[in-house]
Scaffold this active site. Structure first.
Site: not given
Ligand code: NAD
Ligand code: DAU
Length: 378
Positions: A44, A93, A140-142, A166, A168, A170, A206, A221, A223, A313
């Site tokens: 949490l 994270e 993640t694809d990152e 992040y 790196a 993953k 986003l 916003p 970027y 970056g």
């Molecule tokens: P999120 O940030 O919404 O949720 C992360 C959850 O992990 C939270 O509930 C947090 O409390 C918990 N957590 C964090 N640190 C912890 C710890 N030390 N011990 C136990 N719980 C902990 O993340 P999300 O967007 O749901 O992503 C989930 C997974 O999917 C991540 O591994 C992320 O890298 C991966 N992922 C996310 C996306 C995306 O677009 N959101 C895309 C590709 C991969």
């Molecule tokens: O590709 C998978 C990844 O997607 C996951 O591994 C990450 O956990 C997840 O956070 C996401 O990463 P991004 O950096 O791509 O997501 P984000 O929503 O932060 O940003 C999406 C795109 O929008 C990115 O090009 C940055 C841009 N952006 C983001 C925010 C928050 C903006 O232009 N304005 C914003 O305020």
């Protein structure tokens, strides 16, 4: 016969099950009357929200443990106490901007935390009580870096080239999972997926950020010049993909999951604005609920778009080649970008209280500070 990980007799440990994707995954399993028992383990952090599971917590098949994945003793005793043989590991994270401002938590949770889980699983599953098991790691694809416009999409054999702290962290966790399979014979699978969107996502990312700012009449916003490309995957499709891997995936194998939906950020935000404008035009009560939204006064939400200083970056383009999971496991996303986005907009409009409570918390302060810093530095 392949071991079952999702039937009524299975018990899964889902780490990060109070976060965005974890909540959607757990909800699918618990809402299925023939689904498995689920123990959610979540620390949490700011991103974890137990409220998102509150309506399901009286289910005898859902258990919640407030703990950190780095606490190996607790994890191992949970596995042993309920003879849990399947872990789906979401906890991380997950926000790139936060990793740029403060990478330490990303190293601690994503690398050390994943290693701690792997050690606990190995100790129980391979050590004294061997038997069928599965450790599914959600990545993640990152990890693959950034694509130029004409580059082919990321496949499972694309070399790793993570660019943010992040990404790196993953990448490091993926390597540890791979090593535990190769060296110790742990039955692991990894999925690397593209940007998820949908219900219960925190408003630092986003789509929910733009959605909530629009309703509050705040700037949207973008970027840089908004031309960065992401491949958008509806969160339920991601969950279906993970289920397909749990059912049919080969131990040691990696599967990419993508949305087949590449969009420039600026185009995505414009479409999102247009969908919200349409909803306000069709439903007059929305203007009363959200009086600060431009659409409440017949103005386009697009008028809130504001270009701000770029993310350091900033990866230019992500795109997933999802051939393997389709060919080997028959998985393909169900939602198109249009249907997924419509469901997402409707969910946020229908869950005003959830949004308000999230915005009242620390997320809003963080997001506002981020945004004003970027605007000032433009
Ligand atoms: P999120 O940030 O919404 O949720 C992360 C959850 O992990 C939270 O509930 C947090 O409390 C918990 N957590 C964090 N640190 C912890 C710890 N030390 N011990 C136990 N719980 C902990 O993340 P999300 O967007 O749901 O992503 C989930 C997974 O999917 C991540 O591994 C992320 O890298 C991966 N992922 C996310 C996306 C995306 O677009 N959101 C895309 C590709 C991969
Ligand atoms: O590709 C998978 C990844 O997607 C996951 O591994 C990450 O956990 C997840 O956070 C996401 O990463 P991004 O950096 O791509 O997501 P984000 O929503 O932060 O940003 C999406 C795109 O929008 C990115 O090009 C940055 C841009 N952006 C983001 C925010 C928050 C903006 O232009 N304005 C914003 O305020």
């Amino acid at each position: 016969m392949k071991p079952q990980h999702l039937d009524g007799s299975s018990h899964l440990l889902v780490t990060g099950g109070a976060g965005f994707i974890g909540v959607n995954f757990v909800r699918r399993l618990i809402e299925n009357p023939h689904g498995p028992t689920v123990t959610v383990l979540d620390a949490l952090t700011y991103a974890g929200n137990r409220e998102s599971l509150a309506d399901l917590e009286n289910s005898p098949r859902l258990h919640f443990v407030h703990a950190d994945i780095r606490d190996g003793e607790t994890v191992e005793s949970l596995l042993r106490a309920s003879n849990i043989r399947t872990i789906v590991h979401f906890a991380a994270e997950s926000h790139v901007d936060r990793s740029i401002l403060g990478p330490d938590a990303f190293i601690d949770t994503n690398i050390v935390g994943t290693h701690s889980l792997l050690k606990a699983a190995r100790s129980f599953w391979i050590g004294d009580e061997p038997g069928p098991h599965r450790f599914h790691h959600v990545s993640t694809d990152e990890v693959y870096g950034s694509l130029e416009p004409a580059d082919p999409a990321f496949s499972e054999s694309t070399p790793y080239a993570p660019n943010s702290p992040y990404a790196a962290s993953k990448a490091a966790s993926d390597h540890l999972v791979r090593a535990y399979h190769h060296t110790y014979g742990l039955d692991t699978t990894i999925s690397n997926c593209s940007n998820n969107y949908g219900p219960f996502q925190f408003p630092e990312k986003l789509i929910p950020l733009v959605m909530m700012n629009m309703l509050a009449g705040k700037a949207l916003p973008i970027y840089g010049d908004g031309s960065n490309v992401r491949d958008w995957l509806y969160v339920e499709d991601h969950c279906r993909g993970i289920e397909a891997i749990l059912k049919g995936g080969e131990p040691g194998r990696v599967y990419n999951i993508g949305g087949l939906n590449e969009r420039k950020n600026i185009d995505l935000v414009r479409i999102l604005c247009a969908v919200v404008d349409e909803r306000f035009a069709a439903e007059p009560a929305l203007a009363t609920a959200h009086p600060n939204c431009p659409a409440a006064h017949g103005k386009p939400c697009e008028s809130l778009i504001t270009f701000v200083k770029d993310r350091p970056g900033h990866d230019r383009r992500y795109a997933i080649n999802a051939d393997r999971i389709e060919r080997e496991l028959g998985f393909r996303p169900v939602e198109t970008f249009e249907t997924g986005l419509a469901k997402t907009v409707d969910w946020y409009l229908a869950h005003e209280e959830w949004c308000r409570r999230i915005q009242d918390g620390r997320y809003r302060e963080w997001v506002d500070r981020q945004y004003s810093d970027r605007l000032a530095a433009r």
